[in-house]
Design a protein around this motif. Structure first.
Motif, PDB file in Angstrom:
ATOM      1  N   UNK B  69       0.840  -1.209   0.000  1.00 38.64           N
ATOM      2  CA  UNK B  69       0.000   0.000   0.000  1.00 38.64           C
ATOM      3  C   UNK B  69       0.864   1.243   0.000  1.00 38.64           C
ATOM      4  N   UNK B  72       2.743   1.784  -3.276  1.00 39.02           N
ATOM      5  CA  UNK B  72       1.873   2.146  -4.397  1.00 39.02           C
ATOM      6  C   UNK B  72       1.534   3.627  -4.345  1.00 39.02           C
ATOM      7  N   UNK B  73       1.233   4.117  -3.140  1.00 35.56           N
ATOM      8  CA  UNK B  73       0.940   5.547  -3.027  1.00 35.56           C
ATOM      9  C   UNK B  73       2.209   6.365  -3.193  1.00 35.56           C
ATOM     10  N   UNK B  76       3.169   7.219  -6.925  1.00 39.74           N
ATOM     11  CA  UNK B  76       2.407   8.310  -7.521  1.00 39.74           C
ATOM     12  C   UNK B  76       2.809   9.638  -6.895  1.00 39.74           C
ATOM     13  N   UNK B 121       4.740   2.140  -8.539  1.00 41.47           N
ATOM     14  CA  UNK B 121       3.290   2.036  -8.373  1.00 41.47           C
ATOM     15  C   UNK B 121       2.738   0.815  -9.099  1.00 41.47           C
ATOM     16  N   UNK B 122       3.151   0.648 -10.381  1.00 46.93           N
ATOM     17  CA  UNK B 122       2.599  -0.462 -11.160  1.00 46.93           C
ATOM     18  C   UNK B 122       2.976  -1.795 -10.529  1.00 46.93           C
ATOM     19  N   UNK B 125       1.018  -2.347  -7.246  1.00 46.96           N
ATOM     20  CA  UNK B 125      -0.424  -2.538  -7.439  1.00 46.96           C
ATOM     21  C   UNK B 125      -0.702  -3.915  -8.030  1.00 46.96           C
TER      22      UNK B 125
END
Lengths: 191, 150
Positions: B69, B72-73, B76, B121-122, B125
């Protein structure tokens, strides 16, 4: 191939056909000298989405429900849409002509200036990350949103009723064993 | 699946290569085809192969769900942060030229940083989505076994 994917009732076979289709598309992109797109198609289309389809298949039944009869309305809509799209392609300029709109708009600017602007040999990376940076940021946010959506849907613990096994009576202690057996056979049927 | 000797040996040989190839696509992206999206997916594919062969629990010891989590944040945010850095240093949003003195170096720094953000991120996720789906089955089995109707 697409017809085979639609016709086949075995979802595992359909998933594999999708993977092969993606791999063939990747080969086609390579032939067209689009290395970046080919890499993406091979990694995402043939790799990750196949894995995700298989992960879902582990949860769902393997065979599609047979549907009775044909939906004539849907067939008509699909047929008309396809005919209109084919008619529209007649107006497209010929493939690879030097005076096509794609070749005279911003394309030449990128081709001529991207190396002098940023010293990056791969034009696609230059366009994606610098000229069109905000678009790429939007894509990154889309990926994050997809992850959050899956998390929101699947982080709830499953309830017994969703598993498709509704207890007819409130289970008592002596029935516990029977029910366990019924569950395991149901599980086998699913696979 | 973890009992199969051939799978274990081949996977042990392949997984480092897949991850190395992912890193290559990531950091060589301005010279050859590739970039953050492809690199993230390839890197995550290596991790998923590990999870398939050695079990999800062992794979989650490598990178925990909480770390996914956060990363991933963070990817970005790194992207958006580089854009804001350009604003702070006197340019427009996502304008890389003010970041460094030499325009070429500034653009390359900006491109590598944002592509790294996209890659992180990719990758996380994709790992997260896989974890969610793979864990679902064991959750269902647990619920069916317990028989608690909440």
């Amino acid at each position: 191939m697409a017809v085979a994917i639609v016709r086949v009732r075995d979802l595992f076979a359909a998933g594999m056909l999708f993977a092969i289709y993606s791999l063939l598309s990747a080969a086609l992109f390579t032939v067209l000298d689009a290395g970046d797109v080919a890499l993406t198609e091979a990694a995402v289309g043939a790799g990750i989405s196949t894995i995700l389809v298989l992960a879902v298949l582990a949860l769902a039944r393997r065979f599609e429900h047979p549907t009775g009869g044909h939906n004539l309305l849907a067939l008509t809509v699909v047929f008309i849409t396809g005919a209109v799209l084919i008619y529209a392609t007649l107006d497209l300029p010929e493939f690879g002509q030097p005076d096509n709109p794609a070749q005279v708009h911003v394309g030449p600017h990128y081709i001529e200036n991207s190396y002098t602007d940023m010293g990056v040999p791969n034009m696609v990376a230059a366009v994606l990350a610098s000229y069109r940076s905000i678009d790429t940021m939007g894509e990154a946010f889309v990926i994050l949103t997809a992850g959050i959506a899956v998390f929101a849907l699947l982080s709830v613990r499953p309830r017994r009723r969703q598993a498709g096994i509704v207890p007819r009576r409130p289970p008592r202690n002596d029935e516990e064993e029977d029910e366990k057996e019924a569950d395991t056979t149901g599980e086998k049927d699913n696979e | 699946m973890s009992d199969n000797g051939i799978l274990r040996v081949v996977a042990r040989f392949l997984i480092p290569l897949i991850m190395l190839f992912g890193l290559y696509i990531q950091f060589h992206g301005e010279y050859s085809p590739g970039g953050g999206f492809q690199a993230g997916v390839v890197f995550a594919a290596g991790w998923i192969l590990f999870a398939l062969i050695y079990g999800l629990e062992n794979a989650l010891k490598v990178i925990s769900q909480r770390a996914m989590y956060v990363l991933a944040a963070a990817g970005v945010l790194l992207y958006a942060g580089v854009g804001l850095l350009g604003v702070l240093m006197g340019g427009r949003y996502l304008d890389f030229y003010p970041l460094l003195d030499s325009p070429h170096a500034a653009q390359q720094f900006g491109i590598i940083t944002v592509e790294f953000g996209v890659g992180v991120t990719v990758a996380t996720v994709v790992m997260l989505i896989y974890t969610m789906f793979a864990r679902r089955k064991s959750e269902w089995e647990a619920v069916l076994k317990d028989g608690d109707d909440r």
